[in-house]
Enzyme design. Sequence first.
Site, PDB file in Angstrom:
ATOM      1  N   ASP A   1       0.868  -1.180   0.000  1.00 23.30           N
ATOM      2  CA  ASP A   1       0.000   0.000   0.000  1.00 23.30           C
ATOM      3  C   ASP A   1       0.903   1.227   0.000  1.00 23.30           C
ATOM      4  O   ASP A   1       1.293   1.721   1.053  1.00 23.30           O
ATOM      5  CB  ASP A   1      -0.866   0.030   1.267  1.00 23.30           C
ATOM      6  CG  ASP A   1      -1.889  -1.090   1.301  1.00 23.30           C
ATOM      7  OD1 ASP A   1      -2.965  -0.912   0.710  1.00 23.30           O
ATOM      8  OD2 ASP A   1      -1.611  -2.136   1.915  1.00 23.30           O
TER       9      ASP A   1
ATOM     10  N   ARG B   1       4.561   2.380   2.867  1.00 21.61           N
ATOM     11  CA  ARG B   1       5.171   1.169   3.423  1.00 21.61           C
ATOM     12  C   ARG B   1       6.679   1.082   3.169  1.00 21.61           C
ATOM     13  O   ARG B   1       7.355   0.300   3.830  1.00 21.61           O
ATOM     14  CB  ARG B   1       4.525  -0.080   2.793  1.00 21.61           C
ATOM     15  CG  ARG B   1       3.005  -0.124   2.900  1.00 21.61           C
ATOM     16  CD  ARG B   1       2.545  -0.485   4.295  1.00 21.61           C
ATOM     17  NE  ARG B   1       1.110  -0.718   4.357  1.00 21.61           N
ATOM     18  CZ  ARG B   1       0.273  -0.037   5.115  1.00 21.61           C
ATOM     19  NH1 ARG B   1       0.696   0.974   5.861  1.00 21.61           N
ATOM     20  NH2 ARG B   1      -1.015  -0.339   5.144  1.00 21.61           N
TER      21      ARG B   1
ATOM     22  N   ARG C   1      -7.146  10.273   2.833  1.00 21.08           N
ATOM     23  CA  ARG C   1      -6.672   9.345   1.790  1.00 21.08           C
ATOM     24  C   ARG C   1      -7.450   9.573   0.492  1.00 21.08           C
ATOM     25  O   ARG C   1      -7.038   9.098  -0.570  1.00 21.08           O
ATOM     26  CB  ARG C   1      -6.845   7.895   2.245  1.00 21.08           C
ATOM     27  CG  ARG C   1      -5.978   7.524   3.440  1.00 21.08           C
ATOM     28  CD  ARG C   1      -6.408   6.187   4.034  1.00 21.08           C
ATOM     29  NE  ARG C   1      -6.126   5.069   3.153  1.00 21.08           N
ATOM     30  CZ  ARG C   1      -6.612   3.836   3.334  1.00 21.08           C
ATOM     31  NH1 ARG C   1      -7.426   3.582   4.357  1.00 21.08           N
ATOM     32  NH2 ARG C   1      -6.305   2.875   2.505  1.00 21.08           N
TER      33      ARG C   1
ATOM     34  N   LYS D   1      -9.371   1.267  -5.407  1.00 20.74           N
ATOM     35  CA  LYS D   1     -10.034   0.782  -4.183  1.00 20.74           C
ATOM     36  C   LYS D   1     -10.819   1.927  -3.535  1.00 20.74           C
ATOM     37  O   LYS D   1     -10.559   3.085  -3.836  1.00 20.74           O
ATOM     38  CB  LYS D   1      -8.994   0.193  -3.229  1.00 20.74           C
ATOM     39  CG  LYS D   1      -7.938   1.195  -2.737  1.00 20.74           C
ATOM     40  CD  LYS D   1      -6.860   0.494  -1.922  1.00 20.74           C
ATOM     41  CE  LYS D   1      -5.934   1.527  -1.278  1.00 20.74           C
ATOM     42  NZ  LYS D   1      -4.843   0.911  -0.512  1.00 20.74           N
ATOM     43  N   HIS D   2     -11.816   1.641  -2.674  1.00 23.22           N
ATOM     44  CA  HIS D   2     -12.317   0.353  -2.212  1.00 23.22           C
ATOM     45  C   HIS D   2     -13.734   0.222  -2.751  1.00 23.22           C
ATOM     46  O   HIS D   2     -14.637   0.868  -2.235  1.00 23.22           O
ATOM     47  CB  HIS D   2     -12.337   0.298  -0.691  1.00 23.22           C
ATOM     48  CG  HIS D   2     -11.015   0.639  -0.054  1.00 23.22           C
ATOM     49  ND1 HIS D   2     -10.557   1.934   0.139  1.00 23.22           N
ATOM     50  CD2 HIS D   2     -10.036  -0.177   0.435  1.00 23.22           C
ATOM     51  CE1 HIS D   2      -9.367   1.908   0.725  1.00 23.22           C
ATOM     52  NE2 HIS D   2      -9.014   0.643   0.927  1.00 23.22           N
TER      53      HIS D   2
ATOM     54  N   HIS E   1     -11.481  -2.421   9.305  1.00 30.79           N
ATOM     55  CA  HIS E   1     -10.435  -3.219   9.951  1.00 30.79           C
ATOM     56  C   HIS E   1     -10.973  -3.807  11.268  1.00 30.79           C
ATOM     57  O   HIS E   1     -10.476  -4.834  11.734  1.00 30.79           O
ATOM     58  CB  HIS E   1      -9.195  -2.361  10.249  1.00 30.79           C
ATOM     59  CG  HIS E   1      -8.478  -1.918   9.010  1.00 30.79           C
ATOM     60  ND1 HIS E   1      -8.820  -0.779   8.329  1.00 30.79           N
ATOM     61  CD2 HIS E   1      -7.444  -2.482   8.341  1.00 30.79           C
ATOM     62  CE1 HIS E   1      -8.013  -0.644   7.279  1.00 30.79           C
ATOM     63  NE2 HIS E   1      -7.179  -1.664   7.260  1.00 30.79           N
TER      64      HIS E   1
ATOM     65  N   ASP F   1     -10.496  -7.093  -0.301  1.00 27.44           N
ATOM     66  CA  ASP F   1      -9.681  -6.470   0.737  1.00 27.44           C
ATOM     67  C   ASP F   1      -9.243  -7.612   1.664  1.00 27.44           C
ATOM     68  O   ASP F   1      -9.706  -8.750   1.543  1.00 27.44           O
ATOM     69  CB  ASP F   1     -10.495  -5.403   1.479  1.00 27.44           C
ATOM     70  CG  ASP F   1      -9.608  -4.308   2.074  1.00 27.44           C
ATOM     71  OD1 ASP F   1      -8.399  -4.547   2.250  1.00 27.44           O
ATOM     72  OD2 ASP F   1     -10.136  -3.216   2.374  1.00 27.44           O
TER      73      ASP F   1
END
Length: 592
Positions: free
Chosen positions: A308, A316, A377, A407-408, A420, A492
């Site tokens: 990501d 990352r 985001r 996404k998403h 999450h 996901d």
Amino acid sequence: MKRRRASRNKLLIFTIPLLILALIIGVYYYAIKENSSEQNTQGKESPIITQPSGKNTVDSKNERNSNLEKLVEETFSLSKEGKVPNIPFVSGKTERKEVNQEWGKSDHISETAKGRYEEYKSHHATIGYVDQTVNDIRSYDSELQNISLNDIKKTGGEPDDIRYYKDSTHDQIILVYHENTSTDLLWVLPVKTEQEPNPKVDHISLFTQIEKTPNQQPQVEKPNQQGNQSISAVISKMSLEDKIGQMILAGVSGTTMDASAKKLISQIHVGGIIFYKNNFETSAQAVQFVNQLKAGNSSSLPLLLGVDQEGGRVTRLPGGLVNFPPNKQIGQVNNPEFSYKVGTLLGQELKEFGLNLDFAPVLDINSNPNNPVIGDRSFGNNAEIVSKLGVQTMKGIQSQNVITTIKHFPGHGDTSVDSHLDLPIVNKSLKELKELELIPFERAINQGADVVMVAHILLPQLDKSNPGTMSKAVMTDLLRKQLGFTGVIMTDDMTMGAITEHFDTGKAAVESVKAGSDIILVGHDYNNVVKIISSLKTAVQNGEISEQRLNESIERIIQLKRNYSINDTKVESPKINEINHSINSLMNNYLH
């Protein structure tokens, strides 16, 4: 005597007018005859002059069309040997010193993330190199520029892949034909418009993936060199276990290849690996880990290797890379060219670390200010801005030969729960989704999206009991049938709370494949991967999922890997300073 003279005078009086009259008639008759003769002559010559002239025009046009057809055929034929018309070099074989001997010094040199490019104006060509070997031959030959979109498709059929390129001066479509396992023929043309529905070629590019890198031991030939086998031939040789493995994208623990990671790539043959921040500590360690996994992959297919890397708070990669502003700030700048360049640099970052799949861009519209998971985001709360900037970021990443993931789906922007942790519910009708959330996804799909990641969101008005990642209504009916998406559908992470708090992960994965997903993302814990694979295998063996259903997904996955010439070649240390310099320059240009 007088009488005789008078008689002679009378005779003259009559004779002279008669002679004059005869003379006039003679001249008049001669003139008419001449005129008639001239007209007859013209009448006879007319068919000889005008008819061949029209025929010559038709013949000339037919000859020109025939010559263009031959040139297209020749271009396709030569490309299989690594050549293009009127250029003596071979992509993937010719060395730079040979080009310099033949053509002399170039007019212009540019260093890019893809390698070194040298322009030769007198030859209407640009030659690209990896190390010292030609790997990209670009021809701007005026004859090739007479070839139209229809001419290409008439001879070559539909392309294996379509890409797009847009900047301040270009808006281009790129037709990609895979000529062999390592070489692509790219036809680059302006995007067709109503005014010009059949545009002509700007240039062609013959691009070869070269697997050697400097200061590196020769690679051992791996079994994932499939030659020119058709995808169906490759699938026919795969076991059931191999097929299920390819449909898994798994997370790994730690920063080096442990026993579990080794099993994933050498026994289970997973289709790919997702890395998180805790997998990467330093640039050297990250590249070493990536190279270990590539070397350990014993599948006949190369690995998808993804992160990501969105910019902003979701990044990352290690090594002190300068971070990009969040998408919200990019949305406030609202400049498509800026978004494209951000995407280009995101793609470069992944490529430097040997990765080939970015879980970006985010196309969610931030329509709910209480949203705990999307927020900055997103490019904003405006569908047009999110669509425009999201598509350009996607194209920028793709320009670096890195796969994108939009996404998403079908939109995580109007949620107040973090998936999450638990399962968000979006109580919108299909009509409402089409008026907002779906707009950026539809635009991106029409512009060549590679992978769509589906969100763990319950949409009761579409499917009362299953979240998007397990819903046929969302994945097959909406995404495939209504929006016409033909690429790879990925879930996901199935180890997120939205699934684990409400479903058994094995059963959830089975329902997901039945509903239409191609890749199950299992971000955490080797045991979850084992459980999901076991559940899928049992479902196939008891007839709940047909092997043909798996084959459809495998075909899409292999096609995706081929479209981007994915391979398991090792990479060298990333050029962090060069990328940081490019990022800083970009920020200075657009943010100050």
